[in-house]
Write a protein that holds these residues in place. Structure first.
Motif, PDB file in Angstrom:
ATOM      1  N   CYS A 272       0.840  -1.197   0.000  1.00  0.00           N
ATOM      2  CA  CYS A 272       0.000   0.000   0.000  1.00  0.00           C
ATOM      3  C   CYS A 272       0.884   1.258   0.000  1.00  0.00           C
ATOM      4  O   CYS A 272       1.900   1.308   0.688  1.00  0.00           O
ATOM      5  CB  CYS A 272      -0.894   0.000   1.231  1.00  0.00           C
TER       6      CYS A 272
ATOM      7  N   ARG B 170      -0.074   4.121   1.123  1.00  0.00           N
ATOM      8  CA  ARG B 170      -0.377   4.973   2.274  1.00  0.00           C
ATOM      9  C   ARG B 170       0.081   4.397   3.600  1.00  0.00           C
ATOM     10  O   ARG B 170       0.246   5.103   4.574  1.00  0.00           O
ATOM     11  CB  ARG B 170      -1.887   5.209   2.341  1.00  0.00           C
ATOM     12  N   CYS B 171       0.210   3.088   3.674  1.00  0.00           N
ATOM     13  CA  CYS B 171       0.694   2.495   4.915  1.00  0.00           C
ATOM     14  C   CYS B 171       1.556   1.306   4.512  1.00  0.00           C
ATOM     15  O   CYS B 171       1.702   1.025   3.336  1.00  0.00           O
ATOM     16  CB  CYS B 171      -0.470   2.061   5.812  1.00  0.00           C
TER      17      CYS B 171
ATOM     18  N   CYS C 151      -6.182  -2.416   0.246  1.00  0.00           N
ATOM     19  CA  CYS C 151      -5.462  -2.455   1.506  1.00  0.00           C
ATOM     20  C   CYS C 151      -6.464  -2.715   2.629  1.00  0.00           C
ATOM     21  O   CYS C 151      -7.396  -1.939   2.817  1.00  0.00           O
ATOM     22  CB  CYS C 151      -4.751  -1.128   1.753  1.00  0.00           C
TER      23      CYS C 151
ATOM     24  N   HIS D 128      -5.929  -2.555   5.622  1.00  0.00           N
ATOM     25  CA  HIS D 128      -5.539  -1.814   6.805  1.00  0.00           C
ATOM     26  C   HIS D 128      -6.185  -0.434   6.778  1.00  0.00           C
ATOM     27  O   HIS D 128      -6.857  -0.032   7.710  1.00  0.00           O
ATOM     28  CB  HIS D 128      -4.020  -1.701   6.822  1.00  0.00           C
ATOM     29  N   CYS D 129      -6.008   0.296   5.646  1.00  0.00           N
ATOM     30  CA  CYS D 129      -6.530   1.660   5.574  1.00  0.00           C
ATOM     31  C   CYS D 129      -7.686   1.781   4.584  1.00  0.00           C
ATOM     32  O   CYS D 129      -8.312   2.830   4.491  1.00  0.00           O
ATOM     33  CB  CYS D 129      -5.419   2.637   5.193  1.00  0.00           C
TER      34      CYS D 129
HETATM   35 ZN    ZN Z   1      -3.099   1.084   3.456  1.00  0.00          ZN
END
Ligand code: ZN
Ligand code: ADP
Ligand code: ZN
Length: 725
Positions: free
Chosen positions: A443, A445-446, A461, A463-464
């Motif tokens: 990802c 962004r993370c 993702c 996660h986010c």
């Molecule tokens: Zn992410």
């Protein structure tokens, strides 16, 4: 006695409440734990009495009367078990009725179902013995039955073969006063001697034996073949000698005839077996025998956990890391966690055994909360296998098998030994990977991994929540070589048959072994010891001993190395250890070949050079940094509906309602397998550094959730301590 007119009843309906009823007209008794039949809408339902009260919140004119008590008002579930079930429905936020009824065998969830009568046995009276001294005469069948009663100690099964109407014959003998019946006596176990214990085993048995009088959680952390089962047997002997019951829980695949035979031969008693594959009648008999205290040893899968045990002395949970101990639908409980709770309530020890303990249990052992018993040597001194990592970037492959692996297989077959090819086809989150350079999506962004949602053509993702379209070419090397990790192995069986003509290829997976007797037949063929190729999934990794397998080839692990599921590495490590433990058990050392595009992956390196314990410590540190279990606590709000928009609407409204506190809610996000059975599945994830605040916030949240109109358009549930996403 104070008269409590209101009876609180658990009914098998998916609502989070008990139901109030009035006593039956005739005032018959309805003690706590007994079954009753009650009117419910237009139906009649079987329920279990949970409590009595003076008054009800239901207006008097709407209160109904119970139809009648069942089982002559005999309580089937004891107060201790009911307390455990109540703890379960509160902890797992599940409908009380479904939780309570799941503790009854299926037959007793129906009104017609009856508790079976205790088994009887028959013996000869004085005059019966005199009759036997006379000649048989014309009543040959009667005479034969008298003889059998003497020789077989009057066990009912032995009589049922005599004549065409053995019950009539028996009744006649009793009328004559020659035979009398009585409740069958419980046979005492007869222990057969076992092997001399190793130092490590002796240590574990000694320490746990000193601790049998009260609750303590013991982790028996022993490599495959180190003799954990032998340790259980020694402990069982101690507990059985004290006239107490032992409950053994095993994973679904672990309940093998070999295991039962071993218990039977060593302990000299017949285990009462409880699992969902039995006929309803068998299950009822085993349950009733345990409840009456007749069954001394109860062996079962997850659901056997709730069997009544009036004389419980020990709970053993074998392969404690196994995912099948978590129920994945309906009442989503963890049999491991509830077993520990039950042992604590009963004040008896619980032994968790595994070659590859879960990170949860290991961290409790590291912290000194569990007594930790390590067995690091094989009991029969077989040598441990050698690992070989093959870099797939450097290898030509045929249907997912590298040329080097194929050569090693040929050599093994030539030595007249057996090969196991292991496909890691667990439901890991699918990952897209470049077969040329090993690229795998991360990802932007993370630093989480992207999950490949094939049907939507998206990388997401988990996660986010970020999403992007699947690229056509590899973003790194521009090759047209993007593929799901682990694809291309479906035709493995055929490819192997072609490549090794004349050598049997035995496939072990759910589809193949569903057929009756297929599993047993194939196992028998393997045990004969002739060269053959075993191809299989998870099923091969557990329980069975394959002494002639000296080479294991593990085909696809990359999906697990780069999965977005934070448990993937833990499960991979467990799987690799378990599979390796299948090879070269006796005199011949084994080799394990691992094929991967990522031989330099730090986790692999650590596992193979330093072993599972060091690997687990490293994973635990990572989890701690990320606040993931067991360093943090999680729950999911799962929802599904035909229309994705219905699911999304509900989850967006739900997250708005989530109360303030330490626990935070994230999402909505699609489940890893988003579409299933024509439904869209999504979830919110709830994360908290403290268990108490997680539960407090969820309990505050639920009433509001239930009132949301959007909640009626979806099927939803809370999943506490989820094991899969
Ligand atoms: Zn992410
Ligand atoms: P685990 O449950 O740890 O895989 P088992 O108890 O099944 O191990 O033991 C593996 C094998 O070693 C079995 O064949 C068992 O009979 C044998 N075994 C266990 N303990 C001993 C011992 N102390 N001496 C010799 N053989 C043993
Ligand atoms: Zn590439």
């Amino acid at each position: 006695m104070i008269h409590h007119p209101i009876i609180k009843i658990a009914l098998p309906v998916p609502l989070p409440r008990l139901y109030d009823y009035l006593q039956a007209e005739d005032g018959s008794l309805t003690p706590i734990g007994s079954r009753v039949l009650v009117p419910f809408g237009r139906r009649k339902l079987v329920g279990v009495v949970i409590g009595h009260a003076m008054k009800s919140d239901v207006p008097a004119e709407r209160l109904m009367r119970i139809v009648r008590p069942l089982d002559q008002s005999e309580p089937l579930l004891d107060p201790g078990l009911l307390e455990l079930l109540e703890w379960c429905w509160k902890y797992y936020k599940h409908a009380p009725g479904e939780v309570v009824l799941s503790a009854l065998p299926p037959v007793l969830r129906k009104a017609e179902g009856k508790l079976p009568a205790p088994p009887l046995e028959y013996f000869l009276t004085e005059s019966g013995r005199e009759r036997l001294e006379q000649p048989a005469g014309r009543q040959k069948t009667q005479f034969r039955m008298l003889e059998t009663i003497v020789s077989e100690a009057g066990v009912a099964e032995a009589l049922s073969g005599i004549g065409s109407q053995w019950r009539k014959t028996l009744a006649r003998l009793m009328e004559q006063g020659w035979v009398e019946e009585r409740a069958a006596t419980v046979k005492s176990p007869v222990f057969a001697p076992g092997p001399q214990l190793t130092k490590e085993q002796e240590n574990a048995v000694g320490k746990i034996s000193q601790d049998l009088q009260h609750f303590h959680c013991h982790l028996l952390d022993g490599i495959t073949g180190s003799g954990k089962t032998e340790v259980y047997i020694r402990l069982m002997e101690e507990v059985l000698t004290r006239n107490r019951q032992v409950l053994v829980l095993v994973p679904e695949i672990g309940l093998t005839p070999q295991l039962l035979r071993r218990f039977r031969e060593r302990l000299g008693l017949e285990p009462a077996v409880i699992h969902s594959g039995l006929s309803q009648g068998q299950r009822l008999q085993a349950w009733a025998a345990a409840r009456a205290g007749r069954a001394r040893l109860i062996v079962g899968t997850r659901s056997a956990l709730f069997t009544p045990l009036p004389r419980a002395g020990l709970i053993v949970l074998d392969e404690e890391h196994d995912a099948s101990f978590k129920q994945q639908d309906g009442f989503r409980y963890s049999a491991r966690d509830v077993a520990i709770k039950r042992a604590a309530d009963l004040n008896i020890p619980v032994v968790l055994g595994s070659a590859t303990p879960s990170l949860e249990s290991l961290s409790n052992a590291f912290a000194g909360k569990y007594a930790w018993h390590r067995l690091r040597e094989r009991a029969n001194s077989a040598s441990l296998p050698q690992w070989r990592v093959l870099d797939l970037c450097q290898q030509d492959t045929v249907h997912g098998l590298s040329v080097t692996a194929l050569e090693a297989m040929q050599e093994t077959i030539d030595r007249k030994e057996q090969v196991m090819v292991f496909l890691n086809r667990r439901g890991y989150a699918p990952v897209l990977m470049c077969q040329q350079c090993g690229w795998h999506g991360g990802c932007d962004r993370c630093d989480a991994r992207l999950t490949w949602h094939r049907s939507a053509g998206l990388l997401c993702c988990h996660h986010c929540g970020a999403q992007r379209r699947v690229p056509k070419l590899c973003p790194d090397c521009r090759a047209d070589a993007l593929m799901g990790a682990g694809e291309g192995t479906q035709q493995l069986e055929e490819a192997l048959e072609e490549r090794f003509p004349g050598i049997p290829v035995l496939r072990f997976d759910r589809d193949r072994t569903r057929g009756k007797g297929v599993m047993a037949r194939q196992l028998e063929e393997v045990m004969k010891g002739d060269p053959c190729l075993l191809v299989g999934t998870q099923m091969l990794a557990k329980g069975h001993h394959f002494p002639r397998v000296t080479l294991v080839v593990i085909v696809n692990i990359d999906q697990a190395l780069y999965s977005s599921d934070f448990r993937a590495l833990e499960r991979l490590g467990q799987m690799l250890q378990q599979v390796a433990g299948r090879a070269g058990r006796m005199d011949k050392p084994g080799t394990v070949i691992l094929q991967t595009l990522h031989p330099e992956h730090p986790a692999l390196e650590l596992l193979l050079t330093r072993g599972y314990e060091a690997y687990a410590r490293w994973l635990l540190e990572e989890r701690q940094l990320a606040g993931l279990p067991p360093s943090g606590y999680q729950a999911l709000l799962r929802a599904e509906a035909h229309k994705r928009s219905d699911v999304e609407k509900f989850l967006y409204e739900a997250i708005e309602l989530f109360p303030q506190g330490e626990a935070l809610a994230h999402g909505p996000m699609p489940a890893i397998m988003e579409r299933m059975g024509g439904r869209s599945r999504m979830y919110l994830i709830l994360i908290s550094p403290s268990r108490a605040s997680l539960h407090r916030q969820i309990d505050l949240w639920l009433p509001g959730l239930r009132k949301l109109p959007s909640s009626r358009k979806t099927r939803w549930a809370i999943d506490i301590d989820p094991q899969d996403m």
